[in-house]
Design a protein around this motif. Structure first.
Motif, short mmCIF file in Angstrom:
data_model
loop_
_atom_site.label_atom_id
_atom_site.label_comp_id
_atom_site.label_asym_id
_atom_site.label_seq_id
_atom_site.Cartn_x
_atom_site.Cartn_y
_atom_site.Cartn_z
N GLU A 138 0.84 -1.20 0.00
CA GLU A 138 0.00 0.00 0.00
C GLU A 138 0.87 1.25 0.00
O GLU A 138 1.94 1.26 0.64
N PRO A 139 0.42 2.31 -0.68
CA PRO A 139 1.24 3.53 -0.76
C PRO A 139 1.26 4.35 0.52
O PRO A 139 2.15 5.18 0.70
N SER A 144 6.48 -3.18 4.42
CA SER A 144 7.36 -4.30 4.74
C SER A 144 6.91 -5.01 6.01
O SER A 144 7.23 -6.18 6.22
N ASP A 145 6.14 -4.33 6.86
CA ASP A 145 5.50 -4.93 8.03
C ASP A 145 4.03 -5.13 7.67
O ASP A 145 3.24 -4.19 7.66
N LEU A 146 3.66 -6.39 7.38
CA LEU A 146 2.31 -6.66 6.89
C LEU A 146 1.24 -6.27 7.91
O LEU A 146 0.09 -6.00 7.52
N THR A 147 1.60 -6.23 9.18
CA THR A 147 0.59 -5.86 10.17
C THR A 147 0.19 -4.40 10.06
O THR A 147 -0.80 -3.98 10.67
N ASN A 148 0.96 -3.60 9.31
CA ASN A 148 0.61 -2.19 9.11
C ASN A 148 -0.49 -1.99 8.06
O ASN A 148 -1.10 -0.92 8.01
N LEU A 149 -0.72 -2.96 7.20
CA LEU A 149 -1.58 -2.75 6.04
C LEU A 149 -3.01 -2.45 6.46
O LEU A 149 -3.54 -3.06 7.40
N PHE A 160 -18.53 -9.48 1.94
CA PHE A 160 -17.46 -8.62 2.44
C PHE A 160 -17.40 -7.39 1.55
O PHE A 160 -17.59 -7.49 0.33
N VAL A 161 -17.14 -6.24 2.17
CA VAL A 161 -16.98 -5.00 1.42
C VAL A 161 -15.54 -4.53 1.61
O VAL A 161 -15.06 -4.39 2.73
N ILE A 162 -14.85 -4.30 0.50
CA ILE A 162 -13.42 -3.99 0.52
C ILE A 162 -13.21 -2.54 0.12
O ILE A 162 -13.75 -2.08 -0.90
N ASN A 163 -12.41 -1.84 0.92
CA ASN A 163 -12.02 -0.48 0.59
C ASN A 163 -10.52 -0.31 0.88
O ASN A 163 -10.05 -0.64 1.97
N GLY A 164 -9.81 0.20 -0.10
CA GLY A 164 -8.38 0.41 0.09
C GLY A 164 -7.67 0.71 -1.21
O GLY A 164 -8.27 0.68 -2.29
N ARG A 165 -6.40 1.03 -1.09
CA ARG A 165 -5.58 1.36 -2.25
C ARG A 165 -4.29 0.53 -2.18
O ARG A 165 -3.58 0.56 -1.17
N LYS A 166 -3.99 -0.20 -3.24
CA LYS A 166 -2.77 -1.00 -3.34
C LYS A 166 -1.93 -0.47 -4.49
O LYS A 166 -2.43 0.18 -5.40
N TRP A 167 -0.62 -0.75 -4.43
CA TRP A 167 0.20 -0.48 -5.61
C TRP A 167 1.29 -1.54 -5.73
O TRP A 167 1.44 -2.39 -4.87
N PHE A 168 2.01 -1.44 -6.86
CA PHE A 168 2.96 -2.49 -7.25
C PHE A 168 2.27 -3.85 -7.33
O PHE A 168 2.84 -4.87 -6.95
N SER A 169 1.04 -3.85 -7.83
CA SER A 169 0.32 -5.09 -8.09
C SER A 169 0.72 -5.58 -9.48
O SER A 169 0.12 -5.20 -10.49
N VAL A 231 -7.31 0.73 -6.95
CA VAL A 231 -8.20 1.18 -5.89
C VAL A 231 -9.39 0.23 -5.81
O VAL A 231 -9.94 -0.19 -6.83
N TYR A 232 -9.75 -0.11 -4.58
CA TYR A 232 -10.94 -0.94 -4.32
C TYR A 232 -11.93 -0.07 -3.55
O TYR A 232 -11.70 0.28 -2.39
N ARG A 233 -13.03 0.31 -4.23
CA ARG A 233 -14.03 1.20 -3.62
C ARG A 233 -15.34 0.43 -3.44
O ARG A 233 -16.02 0.09 -4.41
N ASP A 234 -15.66 0.14 -2.19
CA ASP A 234 -16.91 -0.56 -1.89
C ASP A 234 -17.07 -1.80 -2.76
O ASP A 234 -18.14 -2.06 -3.33
N VAL A 235 -15.99 -2.57 -2.87
CA VAL A 235 -16.01 -3.79 -3.68
C VAL A 235 -16.69 -4.89 -2.87
O VAL A 235 -16.23 -5.25 -1.78
N ARG A 236 -17.78 -5.43 -3.39
CA ARG A 236 -18.55 -6.44 -2.67
C ARG A 236 -18.27 -7.82 -3.26
O ARG A 236 -18.39 -8.03 -4.46
N VAL A 237 -17.90 -8.74 -2.37
CA VAL A 237 -17.72 -10.14 -2.77
C VAL A 237 -18.44 -11.02 -1.76
O VAL A 237 -18.59 -10.64 -0.59
N PRO A 238 -18.92 -12.18 -2.16
CA PRO A 238 -19.62 -13.06 -1.22
C PRO A 238 -18.69 -13.59 -0.14
O PRO A 238 -17.47 -13.62 -0.29
N ARG A 239 -19.26 -14.04 0.98
CA ARG A 239 -18.46 -14.49 2.12
C ARG A 239 -17.57 -15.69 1.76
O ARG A 239 -16.51 -15.87 2.36
N ASP A 240 -18.02 -16.48 0.79
CA ASP A 240 -17.21 -17.65 0.44
C ASP A 240 -16.00 -17.27 -0.43
O ASP A 240 -15.26 -18.15 -0.89
N ALA A 241 -15.76 -15.96 -0.61
CA ALA A 241 -14.57 -15.51 -1.34
C ALA A 241 -13.34 -15.43 -0.44
O ALA A 241 -12.24 -15.20 -0.93
#
Length: 416
Positions: A138-139, A144-149, A160-169, A231-241
């Motif tokens: 994440e930017p 490097s410390d995954l617990t920070n993400l 599940f609803v996902i919100n966040g920004r990733k980079w170097f994907s 960017v993941y903005r209010d991305v909805r996926v079923p619980r079995d994802a």
């Protein structure tokens, strides 16, 4: 440890080398010409993939490959020289379905996905029909410390609803990228165990709210598959994802990163061998101030130093692969850190010498050297910065020292 490759390994290395010489190298110029237009060279890759599949040079990276799976099962030790051969042409790993991040994604799907998840995602990945990415870095935080993400994975009824920004994907611009495996916070409670706060969820790339914002070039180098900001903005996926169980994210990330780190190192060895070959060829062909470059003592020192460093790194890499095969990736954590630091530094050192021997031409696209140098420099961040791995190594040494503290002093007391 027996340093001789097995007859099976030597046979496969010979077959792979012949494939690279006969099919991959002749396609190299076409791949780069098409990639330079901003389009991914599927017309180059797909016929090569079909041939590699039919020739039995497929999914070579996965030790857990089962009899019914497509491909050839190899141990980490057997795969090491294969990855070295592939590394000489950086884009070629995809030809054999052995490219990152698919390799790591397939490994954790193989170990932790449900039967339904495997049927939907793992099967087409193993056949090379689709590609995948992983959303970790994440930017806005020290990743490097995954617990920070901080990307959030919030429960909402059956979704599940996902919100966040990733980079170097890596792979975000690949036309066949169909799946993103996203890492985020599923337990936001402050008192929660920081190593149980995160989860992985499987997100189809065409899910509403998933936006590939841009490609982020590394050292001004554009990879056609992209190292993308998403960017993941209010991305909805079923619980079995969800992959595994809620809170398994940190454990899954560690399981995924070990083999992936050593694969990069294997390919680096091949790239450094190529750089040394180019250096030597240039040195025996180029004359300055009345004598060949190869006759200069400093050039000879560079050649000798490069050979020493490459062979030393290869031995460390093979030892690490051997230990992973015998005891598992977790027990080889310190060894993986050692080869990860060694390989990244090796690549910039060896390639830098080759660039210097080529003069200004070494900085141009007329040779692969400038590309290889930038990738070596990037490797000092990929899969964890050098400093994190050095800390892992130092902690193990200090831990060992605490158990033997005082034992050495008794042997070195000077009698009076």
């Amino acid at each position: 440890m027996d340093f001789e490759y097995s007859a099976r390994t030597r046979d496969y290395v010979g077959r792979l080398t012949e494939f690279m010489t006969s099919h991959v190298l002749p396609a190299n110029q076409s791949f780069h010409e098409i990639a330079s237009t901003g389009r991914y060279p599927l017309e180059v890759l797909e016929p090569l993939k079909s041939k590699a599949f039919s020739d039995g040079l497929w999914n070579l990276f996965m030790p857990e490959l089962e009899e019914e799976d497509p491909g050839t099962r190899m141990s980490n030790l057997e795969y090491a020289p294969m990855a070295e051969v592939m590394g000489r042409v950086p884009w070629s790993s995809e030809v054999f379905n052995c490219s990152a991040p698919d390799t790591g994604n397939m490994e954790i799907l193989k170990r932790f996905a449900t039967p339904e998840q495997k049927e939907r995602w793992l099967d087409p990945l193993m056949l090379g029909e689709i590609r995948s990415i992983v959303g970790l870095t994440e930017p806005d935080t020290a990743s490097s410390d995954l617990t920070n993400l901080q990307t959030s994975i919030r429960e909402d009824g059956d979704h599940f609803v996902i919100n966040g920004r990733k980079w170097f994907s890596t792979g975000g611009r690949h036309p066949n990228a169909k799946l993103s495996i996203v890492f985020g916070v599923s337990d936001p409670r402050e008192e929660a165990d920081p190593h149980r706060k995160h989860s992985f969820v499987l997100v189809p790339m065409d899910t509403p709210g998933v936006e590939v914002v841009r490609d982020v070039p590394i050292m001004h180098h554009h990879a056609p598959e992209g190292h993308c900001e998403i960017v993941y903005r209010d991305v909805r996926v079923p619980r079995d994802a969800i992959l595994g169980q809620p809170g398994d994210g940190f454990m899954l990330a560690q399981a995924r990163l070990g083999p992936g780190r050593i694969h990069h190192c294997m390919r680096t060895i091949g790239q450094c061998e190529l750089a040394l070959e180019l250096l030597c060829e240039r040195a025996i062909e180029r004359k300055t101030y009345g004598k060949m470059l190869a006759d200069n003592a400093n050039i000879q020192d560079w050649i000798a130093q490069s050979r020493i460093e490459i062979d030393a790194a290869r031995l460390l890499m093979l030892k690490t692969a051997w230990k992973m095969d015998r005891e598992g990736a977790k027990s080889a954590q310190v060894d993986v850190s050692m080869i990860k630091v060694t390989a990244a530094r090796l690549q910039t050192q060896v390639v830098d010498r080759a660039m210097q021997v080529f003069g200004a031409a070494g900085m141009t696209p007329d040779t692969p050297l400038s590309y290889l140098w930038t990738w070596g420099r990037a490797m000092r961040f990929l899969d964890g910065p050098d400093e994190v791995h050095m800390r892992v190594i130092a902690r193990e040494e200090l831990k060992r020292s605490k158990t033997t503290r005082g034992q050495n002093a008794a042997h070195f007391v000077t009698p009076h």
